[in-house]
Design a protein around this motif. Structure first.
Motif, PDB file in Angstrom:
ATOM      1  N   UNK A  13       7.946  -6.412   6.216  1.00 28.66           N
ATOM      2  CA  UNK A  13       6.603  -5.971   5.865  1.00 28.66           C
ATOM      3  C   UNK A  13       6.639  -4.550   5.320  1.00 28.66           C
ATOM      4  N   UNK A  14       5.720  -4.285   4.380  1.00 25.79           N
ATOM      5  CA  UNK A  14       5.615  -2.942   3.830  1.00 25.79           C
ATOM      6  C   UNK A  14       5.027  -2.000   4.871  1.00 25.79           C
ATOM      7  N   UNK A  15       5.522  -0.792   4.884  1.00 21.12           N
ATOM      8  CA  UNK A  15       4.915   0.215   5.745  1.00 21.12           C
ATOM      9  C   UNK A  15       3.608   0.657   5.102  1.00 21.12           C
ATOM     10  N   UNK A  19       2.543   0.814   1.167  1.00 14.33           N
ATOM     11  CA  UNK A  19       1.364   0.092   0.700  1.00 14.33           C
ATOM     12  C   UNK A  19       0.394   1.037  -0.014  1.00 14.33           C
ATOM     13  N   UNK A  20       0.212   2.226   0.508  1.00 15.02           N
ATOM     14  CA  UNK A  20      -0.696   3.191  -0.129  1.00 15.02           C
ATOM     15  C   UNK A  20      -0.183   3.606  -1.500  1.00 15.02           C
ATOM     16  N   UNK A  28      -5.406   1.583   5.443  1.00 15.48           N
ATOM     17  CA  UNK A  28      -4.865   2.132   6.686  1.00 15.48           C
ATOM     18  C   UNK A  28      -5.267   3.569   6.925  1.00 15.48           C
ATOM     19  N   UNK A  29      -6.572   3.836   6.948  1.00 12.26           N
ATOM     20  CA  UNK A  29      -7.037   5.212   7.060  1.00 12.26           C
ATOM     21  C   UNK A  29      -6.844   5.811   8.452  1.00 12.26           C
TER      22      UNK A  29
END
Length: 261
Positions: A13-15, A19-20, A28-29
């Motif tokens: 999975x992307x961290x 992803x940002x 993922x704020x």
């Protein structure tokens, strides 16, 4: 029944950091108690301010027309019936019709019928038009070689439908309107292009094709110009735009599965 140990492993999975990096969207704020983190709140406030500034930015119509004149294109400057920016935001209907002076200007040209009229309009983000319209137009014009362009019009206080009246008065078979799109929190300077065949007042958006999200983080000038030029040529050839004309410009970029012998 398959044992879970025999299953093919999936990709990691992307961290959140990775992803940002893939999107300007807010991902993922995080939270500080029941609220956003201070940094996320500050970023949101800044982007909201930039979007508001884009809406209220002054439209550089004269500067755009001057650059076009320097390139050998004498642009016509027109305005809608709105009195000011506040009026523009409250009365969308007034932004769809030319002012009396502008209508008389176009009527007085006694225009010859043409294939295409290009309108550069402020829309909901004058900042986008100031930043991108000339660059996009410079990329687009060579791709329209052979198409009879009657005029380039710079329109202030304009909504998309203003191009219908402009095109009808200038006897154009089609209008292309480059206009500032409604600013988003991650895209305050996004440009859109609307193509309308047989322009006349009273048309709806079902009669138009749109190429949107023309900006640094969206469609490049080259990508957008290729789409616009394809839609313009096909629309003129088929005598249509809108829901009946599907954008198939991308099919030209697909390589054949089998190389020719």
């Amino acid at each position: 029944m398959t044992d879970r140990h025999d299953m093919t492993p999936t990709s990691p999975q992307l961290s959140l950091t990775e992803l940002r990096a893939l999107t300007p969207a807010r991902v993922g704020l995080g939270r500080a108690g029941a609220s956003l983190t201070t940094q996320a709140l500050l970023d949101f406030t800044l982007d909201h301010a930039r979007a508001r500034d884009a809406v209220h930015a002054p439209f550089e119509a004269e500067a755009i027309a001057a650059v076009l004149a320097g390139q050998g294109t004498n642009a016509l400057i027109v305005t809608s019936q709105v009195a000011d920016r506040a009026d523009y935001l409250k009365r969308p209907d007034l932004g769809r019709r030319l002012s009396r002076e502008s209508r008389e200007l176009l009527e007085g040209r006694d225009s010859v019928a043409c294939d295409l009229v290009i309108v550069i309009a402020d829309g909901l983000s004058p900042a986008a038009v100031n930043a991108h319209a000339l660059g996009l137009l410079g990329t687009l014009m060579p791709k329209l070689a052979g198409v009879g362009i009657g005029a380039v019009v710079v329109a202030g206080g304009a909504r998309v439908a203003l191009g219908d009246e402009v095109g009808a008065l200038l006897r154009a078979r089609m209008t292309i309107m480059l206009i500032g799109e409604r600013p988003g929190l991650s895209a305050p300077q996004s440009l859109g292009a609307y193509l309308t065949f047989a322009p006349q007042p009273g048309l709806t958006d079902a009669a138009r094709n749109c190429v949107s999200n023309i900006q640094a983080a969206g469609l490049s000038f080259e990508e957008a110009a290729s789409k616009i030029a394809w839609l313009a040529r096909e629309g003129l050839n088929r005598n249509m735009t809108g829901v009946a004309l599907k954008d198939e410009s991308g099919l030209q970029l697909v390589a054949p599965l089998v190389a020719p012998a």
